[in-house]
Design an enzyme around this catalytic site. Structure first.
Site, PDB file in Angstrom:
ATOM      1  N   TYR A  96       0.787  -0.993  -0.120  1.00 55.52           N
ATOM      2  CA  TYR A  96      -0.261  -0.095  -0.060  1.00 55.52           C
ATOM      3  C   TYR A  96       0.912   1.340  -0.024  1.00 55.52           C
ATOM      4  CZ  TYR A  96      -4.265   2.502  -0.002  1.00 55.52           C
ATOM      5  OH  TYR A  96      -5.267   3.149  -0.258  1.00 55.52           O
ATOM      6  N   ARG A 149      -9.198  10.113  -8.343  1.00 52.45           N
ATOM      7  CA  ARG A 149      -8.166  10.999  -7.372  1.00 52.45           C
ATOM      8  C   ARG A 149      -7.463   9.976  -6.423  1.00 52.45           C
ATOM      9  NH1 ARG A 149      -8.744  11.638  -1.865  1.00 52.45           N
ATOM     10  NH2 ARG A 149      -7.863   9.668  -2.441  1.00 52.45           N
ATOM     11  N   LYS A 167      -5.731  -2.349  -1.228  1.00 48.42           N
ATOM     12  CA  LYS A 167      -6.490  -2.300   0.007  1.00 48.42           C
ATOM     13  C   LYS A 167      -7.100  -3.440   0.452  1.00 48.42           C
ATOM     14  CE  LYS A 167      -7.125   2.151   1.674  1.00 48.42           C
ATOM     15  NZ  LYS A 167      -8.217   3.268   1.781  1.00 48.42           N
ATOM     16  N   GLU A 238     -13.586   4.254  -3.074  1.00 48.12           N
ATOM     17  CA  GLU A 238     -12.158   4.589  -2.724  1.00 48.12           C
ATOM     18  C   GLU A 238     -11.664   5.417  -3.883  1.00 48.12           C
ATOM     19  OE1 GLU A 238     -10.540   3.266  -0.257  1.00 48.12           O
ATOM     20  OE2 GLU A 238      -8.662   4.490  -1.014  1.00 48.12           O
ATOM     21  N   ASP A 239     -11.192   6.816  -3.246  1.00 45.34           N
ATOM     22  CA  ASP A 239     -10.387   7.627  -4.267  1.00 45.34           C
ATOM     23  C   ASP A 239     -11.078   8.054  -5.595  1.00 45.34           C
ATOM     24  OD1 ASP A 239      -8.250   7.421  -2.592  1.00 45.34           O
ATOM     25  OD2 ASP A 239      -6.965   6.364  -3.985  1.00 45.34           O
ATOM     26  N   ASP A 261     -13.537   5.427   2.354  1.00 45.70           N
ATOM     27  CA  ASP A 261     -12.508   5.177   3.389  1.00 45.70           C
ATOM     28  C   ASP A 261     -11.855   6.755   3.366  1.00 45.70           C
ATOM     29  OD1 ASP A 261     -11.007   4.049   5.344  1.00 45.70           O
ATOM     30  OD2 ASP A 261      -9.247   4.024   3.754  1.00 45.70           O
ATOM     31  N   ASP A 262     -11.503   7.376   2.107  1.00 43.52           N
ATOM     32  CA  ASP A 262     -10.991   8.559   1.914  1.00 43.52           C
ATOM     33  C   ASP A 262     -11.514   9.405   3.260  1.00 43.52           C
ATOM     34  OD1 ASP A 262      -9.427   7.427  -0.072  1.00 43.52           O
ATOM     35  OD2 ASP A 262     -11.511   7.679  -1.083  1.00 43.52           O
ATOM     36  N   ASN A 402       0.100  11.961   1.263  1.00 42.96           N
ATOM     37  CA  ASN A 402       0.643  10.842   0.749  1.00 42.96           C
ATOM     38  C   ASN A 402       1.041  10.982  -0.932  1.00 42.96           C
ATOM     39  OD1 ASN A 402       0.720   9.013   2.680  1.00 42.96           O
ATOM     40  ND2 ASN A 402      -1.468   8.815   2.594  1.00 42.96           N
TER      41      ASN A 402
END
Ligand code: NAD
Length: 539
Positions: A96, A149, A167, A238-239, A261-262, A402
């Site tokens: 990850y 993203r 993930k 996610e993202d 999760d973000d 990150n």
């Protein structure tokens, strides 16, 4: 072995779920007709792990290690998870963040083993057929992205598939979700990144991103078909880009078992770090003022949960909101800017003077904590850190962007510039720092502490949906598991090597929330923690 028939002869090596390589026992070699097809000596599982580690140690670059791990997973999944679980500290940064960023950027150039589903517009109206083609009989967790993203790297198109794959590996390694019951999905809706559109090896649709009703219809079709085949599945968004992430979460959050999760996982883990910082500062969360550098998914997710945390201490919500302020690409988010603001920023538009200088914003708002989530590196400058140390006995400095190259400051900068006063956490890993003879051990505010366990708890209890209260419960439980020794060395989180027992406790707390709030789809077991532990997959 789940969901896999018994392969005989050399075919036994080709199925990653049953292959054991040199660890096939004498008896298995006889039964499966493998005698002579393997070296003579039988290896133990531990020897297999150490052999693999030796191979990995031959490679210096993290991305090369990631490629070796890919091959391992494609040939021997059990060994892959054995290795990951045993050396989670060492391999999480490979599987990850930060390596997964580079993995995504190179995805079309390193792709070898198909994993998961690639759903594009070509499938619109026929998504059911694609879902039916998935080899998994049962699926507990889907992680889905549209690649818009990815981390702080922006639009990666289909290359974003590296994130759901990574993930889900952590769902298994950190919280024992059966890997055969996980499914990574990318919605290929195009990309706006010209460099990919021009790349002959790019593996996605070669067109700009589609938006509007066509996009929404594809997402809706995917969700409905996935839930038709696997009614209890947890879908983790996610993202996704801001414009879709907030909208999709708002639309689906209380209708199906899902979370983002973000937004929500990040919030949970960062609120944990704040609770730990409170233990060191011996102050209450209600005494703090949080200034965010960035005003996107992470920032507003964290701010919203901090507000919930403050409200849970008896403070009025309107008052609690004043404890959080945002600073975005246009500067401090103020009341003067209200009309032009995106909906997720509006609650935090306070009556303050406009400024596009972060240092000025600090002088004006006087935060006790600054939280960097703008993916803009080196923005916690010497002056910013000095000002925070001037304003606070123990300034809270979270540099969460990150990958490492985007961090707002390094751990070393945070500790040395504030003369050892900073309470620091980061998004990517940093080595311990020695300052004036004292060793500080910074830990990552890593979402992996909570999202796999949140999923575990929700899947275990067959939760109907996941209210925000579940994310606060997870944060509180994780904060309880930070030891005094951790705090003494400046660590705001437990060591990642403890992640499995930590996940059991968080998973049980999340499941308990579901039972207590009438959200569970099954009966509460007498010993919840034990039942959750027994539910977990072990390689
Ligand atoms: P996002 O795209 O939703 O938000 C980014 C925000 O930064 C936007 O509000 C944008 O306006 C703002 N921004 C951009 N340039 C800026 C500038 N020069 N000055 C001020 N603000 C600026 O992204 P996100 O999901 O919120 O993630 C942001 C970063 O946080 C990423 O690097 C991500 O990897 C990191 N992150 C870390 C963790 C963690 O450590 N646990 C969790 C989630 C996200």
């Amino acid at each position: 072995m789940t969901q896999c028939c018994k392969h005989v002869g050399a075919a036994a090596f080709r199925c990653p779920l049953t292959n054991k390589g040199a660890a096939f026992t004498e008896k298995e070699r006889e039964e499966l007709g493998l005698s002579g097809l393997l070296p003579t000596a039988v290896s133990t599982d531990d020897q297999q792990v150490e052999r693999m580690r030796e191979i990995l140690n031959r490679f210096e670059k993290p991305i090369d290690k990631a490629l070796v791990l890919d091959s391992l997973r494609a040939t021997d999944e059990d060994l892959y998870f054995r290795l990951l679980t045993r050396y989670i500290d060492e391999y999480m940064p490979i599987v990850y963040t930060p390596t997964v960023g580079e993995y995504c950027q190179r995805f079309s150039h390193i792709f070898r083993y198909p994993r998961g589903l690639f759903i594009s517009y070509q499938h619109a109206g026929h998504v059911r057929d694609v879902i039916e083609r998935a080899p998994n009989k049962e699926v507990d967790v889907i992680v889905v992205t549209d690649g818009e993203r990815i981390l702080g790297l922006g639009d990666q198109g289909i290359n974003g598939m590296g994130i759901p794959i990574g993930k889900l590996a952590l769902y298994t390694a950190c919280a024992g979700i059966n890997p055969a019951k996980t499914l990574p999905v990318v919605l290929d809706v195009g990309t706006n990144r010209q460099e990919y559109l021009d790349d002959p090896l790019y593996l996605g649709l070669r067109k700009p991103r589609t938006r509007g009703p066509e996009y929404d219809a594809l997402v809706a079709e995917f969700i409905s078909e996935a839930r038709r085949r696997w009614p209890n599945v947890l879908i983790q968004f996610e993202d996704f880009g801001n414009q879709n992430a907030f909208r999709l979460l708002e639309h689906y959050q209380d209708k199906i078992l899902c979370f983002n999760d973000d937004i929500q996982g990040t919030a949970s883990v960062v609120v944990t770090g704040m609770y730990s910082a409170m233990r060191i500062k011996k102050e209450a969360i209600t005494d703090q003022r949080f200034l965010f550098f960035g005003a996107g998914e992470a920032a507003t997710g964290i701010a919203n949960l901090l507000v919930d945390a403050i409200v849970s201490e008896g403070v009025d919500r309107e008052e609690a909101i004043k404890h959080c302020a945002l600073f975005d690409s246009k500067g401090l988010v103020t009341k003067n800017r209200f009309e032009g603001l995106a909906a997720h920023k509006k609650p935090y538009a306070h009556d303050m003077a406009d400024t596009n200088c972060f240092l000025e914003a600090i002088k004006q708002y006087k935060p006790t904590a600054i939280i960097g989530v703008a993916a803009t590196p080196k923005t916690f400058t010497k002056e910013v850190l000095e000002e925070m140390a001037k304003l606070n006995e123990r300034p809270i400095i979270f540099a969460l962007s990150n990958p490492t190259s985007r961090a707002e400051c390094t751990a070393e900068e945070a500790y040395t510039i504030t003369k050892g006063k900073a309470l620091f956490a980061s998004g990517s890993p940093f080595d311990p720092v020695v300052y004036e003879g004292k060793t500080f051990v910074p830990r990552q505010g890593n979402n992996s502490y909570v999202f796999p366990a949140l999923g575990l708890g929700a899947v275990f209890a067959r939760a109907k949906w996941m209210p925000d209260g579940m994310f606060l419960v997870a944060a509180k439980k994780l904060a309880e598991l930070v030891s005094e020794e951790d705090l003494a060395q400046g660590s705001l989180y437990p060591p990642l090597s403890d992640i499995l027992p930590v996940s059991v406790k968080i998973g049980a707390a999340v499941a308990a929330y579901a039972y207590d709030h009438n959200l569970a789809g099954n009966e509460r077991p007498a010993d919840l923690e034990k039942a959750v532990e027994e539910f977990m997959y072990r390689p």
